[in-house]
Design an enzyme around this catalytic site. Sequence first.
Site, PDB file in Angstrom:
ATOM      1  N   GLY A  27       0.817  -1.202   0.000  1.00 56.42           N
ATOM      2  CA  GLY A  27       0.000   0.000   0.000  1.00 56.42           C
ATOM      3  C   GLY A  27       0.853   1.254   0.000  1.00 56.42           C
ATOM      4  O   GLY A  27       1.951   1.283  -0.571  1.00 56.42           O
ATOM      5  N   ARG A  49      -1.902  -9.900  -1.597  1.00 55.86           N
ATOM      6  CA  ARG A  49      -2.836 -10.706  -2.383  1.00 55.86           C
ATOM      7  C   ARG A  49      -2.712 -10.314  -3.857  1.00 55.86           C
ATOM      8  O   ARG A  49      -2.874  -9.155  -4.212  1.00 55.86           O
ATOM      9  CB  ARG A  49      -4.269 -10.494  -1.896  1.00 55.86           C
ATOM     10  CG  ARG A  49      -4.556 -11.124  -0.529  1.00 55.86           C
ATOM     11  CD  ARG A  49      -5.996 -10.936  -0.100  1.00 55.86           C
ATOM     12  NE  ARG A  49      -6.302  -9.526   0.126  1.00 55.86           N
ATOM     13  CZ  ARG A  49      -7.089  -8.782  -0.648  1.00 55.86           C
ATOM     14  NH1 ARG A  49      -7.635  -9.302  -1.735  1.00 55.86           N
ATOM     15  NH2 ARG A  49      -7.324  -7.509  -0.364  1.00 55.86           N
ATOM     16  N   GLN A  87      -2.900  -6.032  11.430  1.00 59.80           N
ATOM     17  CA  GLN A  87      -1.593  -6.639  11.690  1.00 59.80           C
ATOM     18  C   GLN A  87      -1.631  -7.809  12.667  1.00 59.80           C
ATOM     19  O   GLN A  87      -1.004  -8.849  12.401  1.00 59.80           O
ATOM     20  CB  GLN A  87      -0.611  -5.574  12.189  1.00 59.80           C
ATOM     21  CG  GLN A  87      -0.088  -4.661  11.106  1.00 59.80           C
ATOM     22  CD  GLN A  87       1.014  -3.740  11.595  1.00 59.80           C
ATOM     23  OE1 GLN A  87       1.730  -4.058  12.546  1.00 59.80           O
ATOM     24  NE2 GLN A  87       1.166  -2.595  10.951  1.00 59.80           N
ATOM     25  N   HIS A 109       5.369   1.872  11.951  1.00 50.72           N
ATOM     26  CA  HIS A 109       4.624   2.568  13.011  1.00 50.72           C
ATOM     27  C   HIS A 109       4.640   1.652  14.227  1.00 50.72           C
ATOM     28  O   HIS A 109       4.546   0.436  14.105  1.00 50.72           O
ATOM     29  CB  HIS A 109       3.191   2.840  12.548  1.00 50.72           C
ATOM     30  CG  HIS A 109       2.316   3.516  13.575  1.00 50.72           C
ATOM     31  ND1 HIS A 109       2.773   4.518  14.408  1.00 50.72           N
ATOM     32  CD2 HIS A 109       1.008   3.336  13.892  1.00 50.72           C
ATOM     33  CE1 HIS A 109       1.783   4.927  15.185  1.00 50.72           C
ATOM     34  NE2 HIS A 109       0.709   4.223  14.907  1.00 50.72           N
ATOM     35  N   GLU A 232      -9.570  27.889   2.473  1.00 49.62           N
ATOM     36  CA  GLU A 232      -8.356  28.692   2.608  1.00 49.62           C
ATOM     37  C   GLU A 232      -7.332  28.095   3.584  1.00 49.62           C
ATOM     38  O   GLU A 232      -6.235  28.637   3.747  1.00 49.62           O
ATOM     39  CB  GLU A 232      -8.724  30.111   3.034  1.00 49.62           C
ATOM     40  CG  GLU A 232      -9.485  30.866   1.945  1.00 49.62           C
ATOM     41  CD  GLU A 232      -9.728  32.330   2.278  1.00 49.62           C
ATOM     42  OE1 GLU A 232      -9.076  32.844   3.214  1.00 49.62           O
ATOM     43  OE2 GLU A 232     -10.555  32.947   1.595  1.00 49.62           O
ATOM     44  N   SER A 253      -2.129  39.478   6.225  1.00 48.39           N
ATOM     45  CA  SER A 253      -2.348  40.896   6.510  1.00 48.39           C
ATOM     46  C   SER A 253      -2.174  41.188   8.002  1.00 48.39           C
ATOM     47  O   SER A 253      -2.248  40.288   8.843  1.00 48.39           O
ATOM     48  CB  SER A 253      -3.760  41.308   6.085  1.00 48.39           C
ATOM     49  OG  SER A 253      -4.725  40.690   6.941  1.00 48.39           O
TER      50      SER A 253
END
Length: 334
Positions: A27, A49, A87, A109, A232, A253
């Site tokens: 992936g 797979r 997993q 991870h 935005e 600004s």
Amino acid sequence: MAIETLYDKDGSLNALQGKTVAVIGYGSQGHAHAQNLRDSGVKVIVANRKESANGKLAAEHGFDPLPVADAVKQADVLIITLPDEVQPDVYNESIKPNLTAGMTLGTTHGFNVHFNTIELPKDINVIMVAPKGPGHTVRSEFERGGGVPSLLAVHQDATGDAFDIAMAWAIGNGGGKGGILKTNFKDECETDLFGEQAVLCGGLSALIKAGFETLTEAGYPPELAYFEVCHELKLIINLIERGGLNYMRYSISNTAEFGDYYTGPKIITEQTKQVMKDVLTHIQDGGFAKAFRDDYANGFKWFKAQKEADHTHPVEVVGKELRAMMPWLKPVEI
């Protein structure tokens, strides 16, 4: 405390020479690690797979996707890139029975290792290389000759060279050009979950919806509300990404910057920060991991209900209509 940062000059690919690396899952992260390591001269095989979209993509990229168990049997080093929730099942069924002493198990991870949802033999190495970017960026930066900064951790060193193997993986994936930051599974996992929940995804999504609802409930057109609280955001995020809060404030600004200082602390208050601390505690004590695993075991019923509710939120409905007016955004709908 500053984290030690390493680069290509601080390691080499030697620890992976003569070894077979099996990337489990093709992936977002998997396709990048597999191709980058192969292009770096490492022997790589892929488990996925064959009939799935990712399996077909792996074949297009020159790999012959194998069943997980077969890939594990052939490998010296495993890189697991599967979704966190699947997993443990894949590990128990196809990985753990085929592990042998001296092998290296790598993750991108720390969730399942840190929260002990998988049982690790003591005679294998357990390491992590976690690029701080999506897989397509990990791949494109590598192809460009650069690399995405990556976290590196060693959880278990059974062979005495687990760090060298992790460094070789990180360097072969391009991380040595962007910077390899030494950490541990606990810190990576807990900070990652907190960031996602409190700021990047959970906090931001809730802030967008609350802002949209506040304006529309006050009678303002939903189109204007969407532009101001959602559309935005990309402008502001891009400025922050390039130069931090200072550059963002330099670029907007004086009115906007004044409003930043004047109103921001009224939105994110000490009470909000206390809630964030509670969220972090819930992550640290395993409460979130348990809730996640329990809902997955229950068919993700709560998760799916929340997904459906937000899919039809007015900010999503009007956003879809407005994005269709801006083809340069290359809008996508899920």
